[in-house]
Design an enzyme around this catalytic site. Structure first.
Site, PDB file in Angstrom:
ATOM      1  N   GLU A 287      15.949  86.127 -44.549  1.00 34.77           N
ATOM      2  CA  GLU A 287      16.509  86.870 -45.682  1.00 34.77           C
ATOM      3  C   GLU A 287      17.367  85.978 -46.572  1.00 34.77           C
ATOM      4  OE1 GLU A 287      18.661  90.452 -44.541  1.00 34.77           O
ATOM      5  OE2 GLU A 287      16.865  91.656 -44.821  1.00 34.77           O
ATOM      6  N   LYS A 422      10.940  99.896 -49.781  1.00 35.05           N
ATOM      7  CA  LYS A 422      11.744 101.133 -49.735  1.00 35.05           C
ATOM      8  C   LYS A 422      11.408 102.008 -50.941  1.00 35.05           C
ATOM      9  CE  LYS A 422      15.702  98.928 -47.490  1.00 35.05           C
ATOM     10  NZ  LYS A 422      17.085  98.487 -47.643  1.00 35.05           N
TER      11      LYS A 422
HETATM   12  O1  G6P Z   1      23.450  98.091 -42.394  1.00 33.44           O
HETATM   13  P1  G6P Z   1      22.434  98.709 -43.283  1.00 33.44           P
HETATM   14  O2  G6P Z   1      22.967  98.979 -44.671  1.00 33.44           O
HETATM   15  O3  G6P Z   1      21.835  99.944 -42.665  1.00 33.44           O
HETATM   16  O4  G6P Z   1      21.265  97.675 -43.498  1.00 33.44           O
HETATM   17  C1  G6P Z   1      20.469  97.226 -42.465  1.00 33.44           C
HETATM   18  C2  G6P Z   1      19.521  96.137 -42.913  1.00 33.44           C
HETATM   19  O5  G6P Z   1      18.559  96.647 -43.791  1.00 33.44           O
HETATM   20  C3  G6P Z   1      18.487  96.195 -45.124  1.00 33.44           C
HETATM   21  O6  G6P Z   1      17.331  96.689 -45.729  1.00 33.44           O
HETATM   22  C4  G6P Z   1      18.599  94.683 -45.279  1.00 33.44           C
HETATM   23  O7  G6P Z   1      17.390  94.047 -45.521  1.00 33.44           O
HETATM   24  C5  G6P Z   1      19.276  94.001 -44.142  1.00 33.44           C
HETATM   25  O8  G6P Z   1      19.931  92.853 -44.607  1.00 33.44           O
HETATM   26  C6  G6P Z   1      20.243  94.917 -43.439  1.00 33.44           C
HETATM   27  O9  G6P Z   1      20.856  94.217 -42.381  1.00 33.44           O
END
Ligand code: G6P
Length: 445
Positions: A287, A422
């Site tokens: 990432e 998403k």
């Molecule tokens: O902690 P959150 O906001 O649920 O995110 C959880 C994960 O999903 C996202 O889509 C990102 O790609 C990640 O970098 C992150 O660690």
């Protein structure tokens, strides 16, 4: 203290070229220190280990104790940076058969919210039916679909099974200070919460409560983990000369390898407990660096298991790879190969030897074979699988990642590409607010 050896890359790239990065690395280090580079609002991890207070650790340990006292099973609900760090450390330090052991010293740790598999969630909820379980709900944004969906199911089941009052005690939220649905729910229900600082991105958050709380619940010493990380923070500091600074050398070497056409880095272990350290590392580097049509592809294998599957490719496939091997010097237990009178399996040449000696020769033999086969090899040696050494390893990789991203001239602290799937998923599911996208995507099908 963990150490890095890059000698076995020198047949492919020169030492001079690696050391020629000194000025660039110094500039990258200063950008991190002074906050003058891209993504500079996400540098909270940089001096995190040395700034964690005793009071904070005590608060985490007290909360962990509540979960330990009241739960046979604890579900860590999170995805990406909100679960990989905890899982990496817990699995590295746990007995390989911990969930099968009769006598338990800590709750069984189970992970959810990192997939949308109906069978996974059904089977999990089935398993939990007669269990005293608790949940650590982890999401920085507080709105990640995978995690929110799992938490919705788990919250309901916990309240139904254990009653609202107990559920309140055994559900902990780790999320943003103000924003997001996880924060709203936690405040409304009165859960104990911990904050993920704004300036620490998910993949750099293992030393915040995101990692520290589950690790403490699983029975591991978070003080030692943080102390190891703090030691590495010093060892990789801006003031440490290039040739003594492991993060600087690792960042420079992998960038020079990349320039020479080695586009894939394979993180290798010879100890299955390190599997999730590789998964954590893949998110950290993938990432951070995979953007602007650039970046080393981070891959991983577990040896000697995968020598019997991916070994062929690594030995003789396209020569665009290099390996970084994590080697554990001292194992925890002693097991000798027994002598067998009949020797039907022909293994008496190993009788009396430690199993680890066999493993170490597999490791050395593999390194020599892969280097001969055209695969540059770096080696990181951990004295042992301890909280302290793992803490060092995590921070080493984080610091090197920050430097490496700046050497590559990308913003190592954002992940805009993650949004594409998403957006499509929400459009396909008719999420409110996605009406235009829904129409557009339907037209494409
Ligand atoms: O902690 P959150 O906001 O649920 O995110 C959880 C994960 O999903 C996202 O889509 C990102 O790609 C990640 O970098 C992150 O660690």
């Amino acid at each position: 203290m963990i150490s890095l050896n890059i000698e076995k890359t020198f047949g492919f790239i020169s030492k001079e070229k690696v050391f020629a990065y000194e000025t660039e690395v110094k500039a990258a280090q200063e950008m991190l220190e002074k906050g003058t580079g891209k993504g500079n609002d996400f540098l909270g991890w940089l001096h995190l280990p040395s700034s964690i207070s005793k009071e904070h650790l005590a608060d985490l340990k007290a909360t962990a104790q509540v979960l330990k006292d009241n739960c046979e099973v604890v579900i860590v609900a999170g995805i990406g940076g909100s679960y990989l760090g905890a899982r990496a450390v817990i699995e590295a330090l746990s007995n390989s058969f911990t969930w099968l052991q009769e006598k338990k010293t800590a709750p069984i740790m189970i992970y959810a919210g990192h997939n949308i598999s109906e069978d996974y969630l059904f089977e999990l909820t089935e398993y939990l039916k007669d269990k005293k379980f608790g949940v650590i709900n982890i999401s920085k944004s507080g709105t990640t679909t995978e995690t929110a969906l799992a938490f919705r199911l788990l919250k309901k089941q916990c309240e139904d099974q254990r009653g609202k009052e107990t559920a309140k005690k055994v559900i902990v939220a780790i999320t943003d200070a103000k924003k997001g649905a996880a924060r709203v729910t936690a405040d409304k229900e009165g859960y104990k919460t911990f904050i993920i600082p704004d300036n620490v991105g998910g993949r750099f958050s293992v030393l915040t409560p995101v990692g520290l709380l589950p690790i403490a619940v699983a029975g591991f010493d978070i003080e030692k983990l943080v102390a190891g990380a703090a030691e590495m923070e010093k060892a990789c500091g801006c003031d440490v000369p290039f040739d003594k600074n492991p993060a600087a050398i690792y960042a420079a070497t992998r960038n020079e390898l990349y320039k020479s056409g080695k586009k894939i880095e394979i993180l290798v272990n010879f100890c299955p407990k390190l599997h999730y350290v590789s998964e954590w590392w893949k998110q950290l580097y993938g990432e951070s660096e995979g953007k602007d049509n650039k970046g080393i592809f981070p891959a991983s294998v577990d040896f000697s298991t995968d020598l019997h599957s991916m070994g062929q490719w690594i030995q003789e496939g396209e020569r665009t790879i290099f390996e970084t091997v994590i080697s554990v010097e001292k194992v925890d237990h002693k097991l000798e190969v027994p002598f067998d009178e009949a020797n039907l399996d022909g293994l008496n040449f190993l009788a009396g030897k430690r199993v680890d000696e066999v493993n170490k020769m597999a490791e050395l033999g593999t390194q020599l074979a892969h280097v001969d086969g055209g695969v540059p090899n770096m080696r990181i040696v951990l004295p042992e699988l301890s909280e302290y050494n793992i803490g060092e390893l995590l921070y080493f990789f984080e610091k090197a990642c920050g430097i490496s991203g700046y050497l590559l001239e990308v913003n190592p602290f954002n992940q805009p590409g993650v949004e594409a799937y998403k957006k499509n998923m929400f459009a396909l599911l008719n999420k409110p607010g996605y009406e235009e996208e829904s129409k557009a995507i339907q037209a494409k099908l």
